[in-house]
Design a protein around this motif. Structure first.
Motif, PDB file in Angstrom:
ATOM      1  N   PHE D  55       0.852  -1.212   0.000  1.00 38.84           N
ATOM      2  CA  PHE D  55       0.000   0.000   0.000  1.00 38.84           C
ATOM      3  C   PHE D  55       0.873   1.242   0.000  1.00 38.84           C
ATOM      4  O   PHE D  55       0.605   2.213  -0.698  1.00 38.84           O
ATOM      5  CB  PHE D  55      -0.897   0.042   1.257  1.00 38.84           C
ATOM      6  N   GLN D  56       1.985   1.184   0.787  1.00 38.14           N
ATOM      7  CA  GLN D  56       2.792   2.410   0.896  1.00 38.14           C
ATOM      8  C   GLN D  56       3.442   2.757  -0.436  1.00 38.14           C
ATOM      9  O   GLN D  56       3.852   3.887  -0.649  1.00 38.14           O
ATOM     10  CB  GLN D  56       3.929   2.201   1.907  1.00 38.14           C
ATOM     11  N   GLN D  57       3.563   1.787  -1.288  1.00 34.95           N
ATOM     12  CA  GLN D  57       4.361   1.949  -2.510  1.00 34.95           C
ATOM     13  C   GLN D  57       3.583   2.789  -3.523  1.00 34.95           C
ATOM     14  O   GLN D  57       2.427   2.507  -3.805  1.00 34.95           O
ATOM     15  CB  GLN D  57       4.619   0.548  -3.085  1.00 34.95           C
ATOM     16  N   GLU D  58       4.201   3.799  -4.031  1.00 33.21           N
ATOM     17  CA  GLU D  58       3.550   4.631  -5.076  1.00 33.21           C
ATOM     18  C   GLU D  58       3.231   3.768  -6.280  1.00 33.21           C
ATOM     19  O   GLU D  58       4.008   2.881  -6.630  1.00 33.21           O
ATOM     20  CB  GLU D  58       4.530   5.707  -5.539  1.00 33.21           C
ATOM     21  N   GLY D  59       2.104   3.997  -6.895  1.00 34.77           N
ATOM     22  CA  GLY D  59       1.798   3.342  -8.179  1.00 34.77           C
ATOM     23  C   GLY D  59       1.199   1.970  -8.014  1.00 34.77           C
ATOM     24  O   GLY D  59       0.733   1.384  -8.984  1.00 34.77           O
ATOM     25  N   ILE D  60       1.198   1.419  -6.784  1.00 30.96           N
ATOM     26  CA  ILE D  60       0.605   0.068  -6.656  1.00 30.96           C
ATOM     27  C   ILE D  60      -0.857   0.243  -6.265  1.00 30.96           C
ATOM     28  O   ILE D  60      -1.170   0.988  -5.339  1.00 30.96           O
ATOM     29  CB  ILE D  60       1.371  -0.762  -5.595  1.00 30.96           C
ATOM     30  N   ASP D  61      -1.733  -0.418  -7.010  1.00 32.32           N
ATOM     31  CA  ASP D  61      -3.166  -0.175  -6.792  1.00 32.32           C
ATOM     32  C   ASP D  61      -3.881  -1.377  -6.196  1.00 32.32           C
ATOM     33  O   ASP D  61      -5.030  -1.280  -5.804  1.00 32.32           O
ATOM     34  CB  ASP D  61      -3.830   0.178  -8.155  1.00 32.32           C
ATOM     35  N   GLY D  62      -3.215  -2.533  -6.169  1.00 31.27           N
ATOM     36  CA  GLY D  62      -3.942  -3.689  -5.613  1.00 31.27           C
ATOM     37  C   GLY D  62      -2.976  -4.816  -5.318  1.00 31.27           C
ATOM     38  O   GLY D  62      -1.829  -4.802  -5.778  1.00 31.27           O
ATOM     39  N   VAL D  63      -3.426  -5.731  -4.486  1.00 34.60           N
ATOM     40  CA  VAL D  63      -2.566  -6.864  -4.107  1.00 34.60           C
ATOM     41  C   VAL D  63      -3.382  -8.145  -4.287  1.00 34.60           C
ATOM     42  O   VAL D  63      -4.573  -8.192  -3.935  1.00 34.60           O
ATOM     43  CB  VAL D  63      -2.128  -6.744  -2.616  1.00 34.60           C
ATOM     44  N   LEU D  64      -2.735  -9.145  -4.887  1.00 33.02           N
ATOM     45  CA  LEU D  64      -3.377 -10.469  -4.994  1.00 33.02           C
ATOM     46  C   LEU D  64      -2.437 -11.465  -4.330  1.00 33.02           C
ATOM     47  O   LEU D  64      -1.260 -11.552  -4.672  1.00 33.02           O
ATOM     48  CB  LEU D  64      -3.583 -10.840  -6.473  1.00 33.02           C
TER      49      LEU D  64
END
Lengths: 599, 277, 280, 137, 338
Positions: D55-64
């Protein structure tokens, strides 16, 4: 123990043994008729007489009853003994002239014919019955049923049931048939209900097997096993039978045995659990299970096998007659998503060709038809083999599906299509063989989970890599061979088995085990010793370690410690460690963070 | 008011791997006039920072007499030093400093100097040693006693050789018992025992020592036993420092901020500290 | 009640069964009670027992050395069970002086946890002070506030937590006061790797509180100390209650009951399927 | 947000999901390339803090996060514990107000290449609907 | 620099005028506590509430302040100067104890290297304190000679509520500048006795007192005294007291990266935490009592030795917010009497 001389040799035996038993143990042959090791000796037929001299006086005794005595001298084949046995035989032959068994014994004892008057065969109930009473005694004493007995006396005496009608007491165990020396008993005449045989799994139910049986001739170890479901001893909690324990010369039968869990420390496992045959019952249109003569390839294989139930003669299971027309139907179950089997079972086309050729060998004037979608013969000389079946042996290959099979006056009408000729056709066949698919064993999933090896949608075990690791699995030390990985024929299975065993040897050959360097490590400075990781570890590789003050030896702290040879590197401990004091080499928290950071 | 936390940017010109976990950097400031105007005294330290990772404190190991660059040596122990360790020539790091006081070089003039170093503790001494050697005749005789746990724990190996050859230095190098191998020609023994063997005279002498706390404790004991007075013993304290400017309160022992009033102290001053360093 | 308590504590100290007895003494601000450590029988005279003895003294067990006697309410005993479960101290080294308590007060009004307390008489104890009080089924809904927030829409929830947690000054009183937060180095303090940035803003605060609540799942017994200790009056109970509710619903485990049991986060059940509605 | 191309982190267990994804590749299956895959030995290794770090990472919008089906775990119990962890984490994220669908979990076995492709398509579609992830940035 | 008078309405208009062009901070009621926050109009201000939860230091020495930010591109590093907006600021309604804490902080931030972040804000800010009308049970400011509910230490203007208007005492010329700027709102000072009465009343309200006499001497010698272990037993090591203390100034410097831009941040830190003095492989203060001792000795001895000011203003926040009711006045009493 007593000592006595037997045909000149001194032998030693317990008092409870009869001379017949001592002689048989010593390898001396004494003919018997009314004797059976599992039943109390009766001394009825007198064939087992021997000469003994005891304190100077010789006399003739019945060896099956006479117990061994100290110092006596026994001769089993004196002139006098042989002559009296021949006379007994002649008397019996007069009673049952056609009994094959009596003729055999007569031949052995040099009796050509009988000079006594042959009794009137017409009203005889059982022509070959020599009234030795073994059947009656086995039924009463061993089976404790008592369904049959001697009826009338004198010449009219015969073995029968009360009022000579079918008895409801008979449990259809067939013991009488087995012990009868002249095989003249048919238990179905005695038993009220219809006697069902114990179908031999190996022979696809074409033949019966005993409750104590050797599964199949090539079994390793080739020792018989007791099938508790059918064994009367177990079903009656030890009341009935127990014959096998009595008969076994080495006393190997112990009824009290229970299943034992045997734990072995082993280095490697080669899984060769093979495949199972798809039950074509789902194809009602083929009538499998309804018509006896619609069989599967495996059935046919047992029929055509020389050691099989039919001795290699190709006959119809229903009436044991030689078939004129035989139809093979390919891809029964295979390549059929509707039945949940989308793959091709690889070896059916080849065994069908072989079976058709065997049919033509055994019964040259018969016709063989094969309904197929596409013939898959990819092996060395495989295509030539099929071509030979078609051209040399004249097996008719019909490209098309069979729509229905139904019985019409004793024959099986096979309705199908020939797509090459574009016509519908019907064949009246005597025998239909379904090339049913090869599917995974029933308990494949449960077994895979026990070994932690993966399996695919069809429950065949998954190899490490389709191209580079066909015989290995992802779990170190577990290898695959044969159809449990995917159906394959014998050459492929043998090749795969040698591959798997050589891979296994590479592990067993080294004295150290090479493991992945992915091991968990504990930072003892910040570990608080809550040992949450210890409970999580599936390989119990983590234990508490006491840190003591070097000088005073007083306990300072308990921390976690990883046993690196047990650790498989799954990392479950690192995820539950709240303070992050346990980390996994190769997948450390920092490495994973860096991986995320550069995305 | 200028931002006292703003570092200069320095480029790594040279990297020397001293031991398996210790490295020496040669740094040159990118900004020309900073490079020219930058001056410091032997014994001062700085805050070296990797942008985005953090800052860490160690001394300036090169001598103030050598202009245009500074050197520093550090051990790979924490978060920033591990990243620093992996940098290579041409990378840029931040440098804040010089901070703290320095070795009293002026009132060492005309005296005998005794350097006692242990392991990485030689770095701050090295700056002073080169400073004295560059104007050698201001000082009487110089003794250098340097020890480390094992042979490959010795830092500045080539400079040790150079000091060995020089006639005007009494140079003794030793390794802890068990750290030597067959072709080791130097002494074998702990630094305090070797110091007592050499037993330099205490007359008109100043001892400058730096090393792991355990070694300093025993060296001071030996020195006192040999009659050195507390003022003659000078050391530099390696404390956890963050701002280096006497603000953040981390290096506070007693009423002293080690980063401002130190890191160089005489043993007399250290004695007054409360026992928590 | 207080004489019985003092006498029992003195007896423990004089007979050297324990090295220290931890109890309550009169506080010096408002009418708070404050933790007190009695090493000699004389120290025990300072002990008091009243409505304001709110502190959960179990925190001092994880820091104590040697044999420890502790005055413990029912909820404190639940924490002691948790501490023993997680090998921080052996059962023999703790002498639990259980106290029958029918509720304590914070700043004059009844503490939230006491409205639905089921351990008016502690579950386990070596000595019991006062006569047993039956715990009756409480009428109020334990998870009222949790439900309130659950019924909000995600945006409202996000906004609510954002504003609430932006007040947090990361003084970690909630962590230091919690008996089950005994780690020497908390994930928030580790710099290698830097789990959570140290700077104080609502995002980092949220991350810290989310993970702390997650670390408390199936371990927190709801003593409410974190909310009481928080200088900025952040309703931390809601977070730990939410986790307790989920653990109860999904895994049927309630912490602080059985010493032998393993907290739900360290255990599994093959047959359960908490994943059916959200794992594809 | 039609043209918005989300960047999604896929944390895959090495023995099943990673093999499943590999199989999807070897069988030439098409699935959106928005997913960046990180390999972990087992889904049990996934620490909820990794999700927070994403989540903290810029540009990341989702996690699977994907692992073996319960029961198939190469390490026998890894995904049983993971299942509980993910269940709790999912409730916590939802409780904090993070939109449903930002973090998704799946069980994909070594032989389910096709399922992997479908899972990725669904996740990418969901997150495209949700738009860029601005929280925690 | 004569005293003035200002009616309550005029004060509100003054606040509104100031708020137009410069930042105005004042205690604002947030939930059940008061916090200094920037206000846009006089409506949000609440002057007669309890003392603010967070001290005034928060406005000058933020909990997380960006020291420098930088961009990294491959090998190149570019440092970006975070320029201050340089706007003037006014604080209205601060308590005399908070205001008195600022000169104490000026010492540490001002000695030797000048901390621009803090000192720059100090210059730009004018502090208008107000005599405490409500006193907490934990306040013990009168124990310190120069601090009381009506002391002028550290403030530029001191207002005292005398009914419907405020009595304004000018302390510094910064305060005077405010009056010059809005002279129309201020009237000539009168009924000075009313002011003195209210101020005396306020001083009497402070009940808690602690005798500081002899504390410094005791602290000079009792470093090894076992009393520290005994009095700090119940301290849990949280930072509530240090973060809420107006005179605690310790901080930590950390870097934070976001892809290619990063910043160096200064965050409040506390000597109560274990990692405060954690060195690689060596930790001088392992026990809790050592850390507690450091807090007390630093405030009442080290700071006095170095800056001859006691780093405590008696605001009582540490007593109020301590989860285990650790009372600094009782600690001092025990030390003095030991």
């Amino acid at each position: 123990m007593v000592k006595f001389t037997l045909n000149g040799k001194t032998v030693e035996a317990e008092e409870s043994k009869t001379i017949l038993q001592v002689a048989t143990d010593a390898g001396i042959k004494i003919p018997t008729l009314c004797y059976h090791p599992a039943i109390e000796p009766y001394g009825g037929c007198r064939l087992c007489i021997v000469e003994i001299t005891k304190r100077g006086r010789t006399k003739v005794v019945v060896s099956c009853i006479y117990l061994a005595e100290e110092g006596i001298e026994v001769k089993t084949d004196t002139e006098k003994i042989i002559r009296s046995r021949q006379t007994i035989l002649k008397l019996l032959l007069a009673r049952c002239p056609e009994s094959k068994k009596l003729k055999e014994i007569a031949e052995q004892l040099g009796v050509a014919s009988t000079h006594f008057r042959i009794s009137d065969q017409s009203k005889e109930k059982r022509k070959n019955c020599i009234l030795c009473g073994l059947c009656v005694r086995v039924c009463n004493e061993v089976m404790k049923v008592g369904a049959i007995g001697f009826v009338n006396r004198g010449f009219k005496k015969f073995i029968g049931t009360p009022y000579d009608s079918e008895s409801d007491a008979c449990i259809g165990c067939g013991a009488c048939q087995i012990v009868c020396p002249t095989s003249s008993v048919d238990p179905q005449e005695v038993c009220e209900e219809e006697i069902k045989i114990i179908p031999s799994e190996y022979n696809m139910g074409l033949e019966a097997r005993g409750a104590n049986y050797v599964p199949f001739p090539q079994a390793v170890p080739k020792t018989p096993a007791i099938d508790k479901k059918y064994c009367l001893y177990y079903q009656s909690d030890g009341e009935r039978c127990g014959a096998c324990e009595k008969v076994c010369p080495r006393g190997a039968v112990k009824y009290g045995q229970e299943d034992k869990i045997v734990e072995e420390k082993i280095g490697t496992i080669i899984v060769a659990t093979g495949y199972d045959q798809y039950d074509p019952i789902a194809y009602e249109e083929y009538g499998y299970g309804k018509y006896k003569d619609v069989i599967t390839g495996l059935h046919y294989e047992r029929i055509v096998n020389a050691a099989g139930p039919t001795g290699g003669h190709i006959v119809r299971p229903s009436d044991h007659k030689e078939p004129k027309k035989v139809v093979w139907i390919q891809c029964v179950g295979s390549r059929d998503e509707a039945k949940g089997i989308s793959y091709c079972s690889r070896f059916c086309c080849m065994y069908t060709a072989k079976q058709a050729i065997l049919l033509k060998d055994h019964c040259p004037e018969s016709d063989a038809y094969v309904f197929y979608m596409d013939i898959r013969a990819p092996g060395k000389d495989y295509e030539e083999f099929v071509k030979k079946a078609q051209e040399f042996y004249g097996v008719k290959y019909i490209r098309g599906r069979v729509s229905r099979i139904y019985e019409k006056n004793g024959l099986l009408v096979v309705k199908g299509a020939d797509t090459l000729a574009g016509i519908q056709l019907e064949i009246e066949a005597d025998l239909v063989v379904l090339a049913s698919a090869a599917v995974a064993q029933g308990d494949a999933i449960e077994f895979a989970q026990k070994l932690h090896i993966p399996y695919n949608a069809d429950n065949f075990y998954t190899e490490l890599h389709p191209k580079l690791g066909p015989c290995e699995t992802v779990t170190g030390g577990v290898f695959l061979a044969g159809s449990c990985q995917f159906p394959k024929d014998i050459p492929d299975s043998v090749a795969m088995a040698s591959g798997a065993s050589s891979k296994a040897m590479t592990i067993l050959a080294h004295d150290e085990l090479e493991i992945e360097p992915v091991i968990a490590k504990v930072n003892e400075e910040i570990c608080s010793g809550c040992l949450t990781c210890k409970d999580i570890c599936a390989y119990s590789a983590i234990a508490g370690k006491e840190i003591k003050n070097r000088k005073t030896g007083e306990l300072i702290n308990v921390v976690a410690e990883v046993n690196s040879s047990l650790c498989h590197g799954c990392g479950a401990c690192t995820a539950t460690c709240r303070s992050g004091s346990i980390d996994l080499d190769g997948f450390t928290n920092e490495q994973l963070f860096d991986e995320i950071a550069i995305l | 008011m200028e931002n006292i936390y703003k570092p200069y940017i320095a480029e790594i010109k040279e990297i020397v791997r001293e031991t398996s976990d210790t490295t020496t950097f040669k740094l040159e400031f990118v900004d020309e006039e900073v490079k020219k105007s930058f001056d410091f005294k032997a014994g001062q330290f700085g805050e070296y920072s990797v942008f985005g990772v953090g800052e860490c404190t160690f001394c300036i190991a090169s001598s103030p007499t050598r202009k245009g660059y500074i050197e520093c040596s550090f051990k790979k122990v924490g978060k920033v030093t591990s990243v620093l360790y992996d940098l290579n020539v041409g990378d840029k790091i931040g440098f804040r400093g010089p901070y703290g006081n320095w070795f009293p070089i002026d009132d060492m003039k005309g005296k005998n100097l005794i350097f006692v170093g242990g392991g990485i503790g030689l770095a701050p001494l090295r700056s002073l040693i080169w400073n004295c050697l560059d104007n050698r005749d201001d000082f009487k005789d110089i003794t250098i006693i340097y020890g480390a746990r094992s042979i490959n724990d010795l830092v500045y190996k080539n400079e040790l050789k150079e000091w060995k050859e020089r006639k005007d230095i009494n140079f003794v190098v030793t390794v802890d018992p068990g750290g030597e191998d067959k072709d080791w020609k130097g002494k074998v023994g702990f630094v305090p025992t070797v110091l007592e063997e050499v037993s330099p005279s205490k007359k008109n002498a100043v001892v400058i020592t730096c090393g792991p706390p355990i070694m300093i404790k025993f060296v001071v004991l030996s020195l006192v036993k040999m009659g050195f007075s507390d003022e003659q013993i000078v050391t530099t304290l390696e404390m956890r420092m963050k701002c280096g400017l006497g603000k953040c309160g981390r290096c506070n022992i007693g009423n002293v901020y080690v980063c401002k009033d130190g890191p160089v102290f005489t043993y007399k001053e250290i004695k007054q500290f409360p026992a928590e360093f | 009640m207080i004489e019985d308590l003092k006498e029992k504590a003195k007896e423990l100290l004089t007979s050297k069964k324990v090295d220290v007895v931890i109890g309550y003494e009169a506080g010096t601000y408002k009418d708070y009670a404050s933790p007190s450590f009695a090493k000699t029988a004389k120290d025990v005279d300072r002990f008091v027992w009243n409505k304001n003895c709110v502190n959960n003294l179990a925190i001092y067990i994880t820091k104590a050395k040697g044999k420890v006697g502790i005055i413990a309410k029912g909820c404190d005993v639940k924490s002691i069970i948790g501490i023993i479960q997680e090998n921080q101290i052996n059962r023999e080294d703790v002498v639990i002086i259980g106290i029958a308590c029918d509720g304590v007060e914070i700043d004059g009004e009844k503490a939230d946890k006491c409205n639905f307390c089921d351990v008016h008489t502690p579950k386990i104890y070596d000595i019991l002070i006062g006569d047993k009080i039956e715990s009756k089924e409480s009428s109020q809904d334990k998870y009222k506030e949790v439900a309130e927030i659950e019924n909000k829409s995600p945006e409202e929830r996000w906004k609510y937590w954002k504003d609430t947690l932006s007040k947090c000054i990361r003084c970690y009183a909630c962590r230091q006061v919690c008996p089950l937060c005994y780690c020497d180095k908390c994930f928030v303090d580790t710099t290698v790797p830097q789990w959570i940035p140290m700077s104080v803003n609502e995002d980092n605060n949220m991350m810290f509180h989310m993970i702390r609540a997650y670390h408390m799942a199936s371990r927190c017994i709801g003593c409410g100390e974190c909310q009481r200790a928080c200088p900025m009056n952040i309703p931390l109970n809601i977070l730990s209650k939410k986790m307790t509710k989920e653990v109860e619903e999904m895994f049927g485990y309630t912490p602080g009951v059985d010493i032998e049991a393993k907290p739900a986060i360290q255990d599994f059940n093959k047959k359960e399927d908490p994943d059916k509605e959200f794992i594809m | 947000m039609a043209d918005f191309e989300p960047k999604i982190v896929g944390i895959l267990c090495n023995w099943c999901s990673y093999a499943g994804a590999d199989l999807a590749g070897t069988s030439r299956l098409k699935y959106p390339e928005n997913i960046r895959i990180i390999k972990v030995p087992c889904s049990g290794r996934v620490n909820p803090l990794f999700i927070i770090k994403c989540f903290q990472q810029e540009g990341i919008d989702g996690v699977l996060v994907s692992g073996c089906h319960p029961g198939d775990c190469h390490y026998t119990t890894g995904n049983y514990y993971a299942r509980r962890k993910f269940a709790l984490m999912n409730k916590m994220l939802d409780f904090m107000g993070i939109e449903k669908g930002r973090v998704q979990f799946s069980w994909v076995s070594g032989g389910e290449g096709a399922k992997w492709a479908k899972v990725v398509e669904k996740v990418v579609a969901d997150i495209k609907k949700l738009g860029p992830f601005t929280k925690f940035k | 620099m004569a005293d003035k008078l200002i009616s309550k309405e005029d004060l509100n208009t003054l606040i509104d005028n100031l708020a137009k062009d410069i930042d105005v901070f004042a205690p604002v009621k947030k939930g059940d506590m008061y916090l200094y926050s920037k206000i846009s109009s006089s409506k949000d201000i609440s002057l007669n509430g309890k003392n603010t939860k967070k001290p005034l230091k928060e406005v000058f020495f933020g909990q997380s302040e960006e020291l420098i930010s930088f961009k990294t591109a491959k090998k190149e590093i570019e440092i970006i100067e975070s320029e201050e907006d340089g706007k003037k600021r006014v604080i209205i309604g601060s308590r005399p104890c908070d205001a008195a804490a600022l000169p104490i902080l000026d010492e540490v931030f001002g000695w030797d290297y000048k901390d621009s972040f803090y000192l720059d804000k100090r210059e730009r800010t004018t502090i208008i304190s107000i005599t405490c009308n409500e006193v907490e049970e934990s306040c013990f400011c009168t124990s310190f000679g120069n601090i009381s509910p009506s002391s002028k230490e550290g403030s530029d203007l001191l207002l005292t509520d005398i009914g419907e208007s405020f009595y304004v005492e000018v302390v510094t010329d910064k305060g005077d500048a405010i009056i010059e700027g809005n002279s129309n709102l201020f009237k000539k000072a009168e009924n000075i006795s009313q002011k003195d009465k209210r101020q005396k009343e306020a001083v009497e309200k402070v009940k808690r007192r602690v005798e500081l006499e002899g504390l410094k001497e005791k602290l000079d010698i009792n470093f090894e005294d076992p009393i520290w272990k005994e009095i700090s037993q119940k301290c849990l090591g949280c930072a509530a007291c240090t973060y809420l203390c107006p005179t605690c100034h310790c901080f930590d410097i950390q870097d934070e990266m976001k892809k290619s831009t990063g910043k160096r941040v200064r965050n409040w830190d506390s000597c109560a935490f274990g990692h405060f003095t954690q060195m690689p492989g060596h930790q001088p203060r392992t026990e809790q009592f050592q850390r507690f001792r450091q807090r007390v000795i630093h405030k009442f001895k080290y700071y006095v030795d170095k800056f001859n000011k006691t780093a405590c203003v008696g605001c009582g926040r540490c007593i109020e917010n301590c989860p285990v009711n650790m009372d600094i006045t009782k600690v001092i009493e025990k030390i003095v009497s030991s």
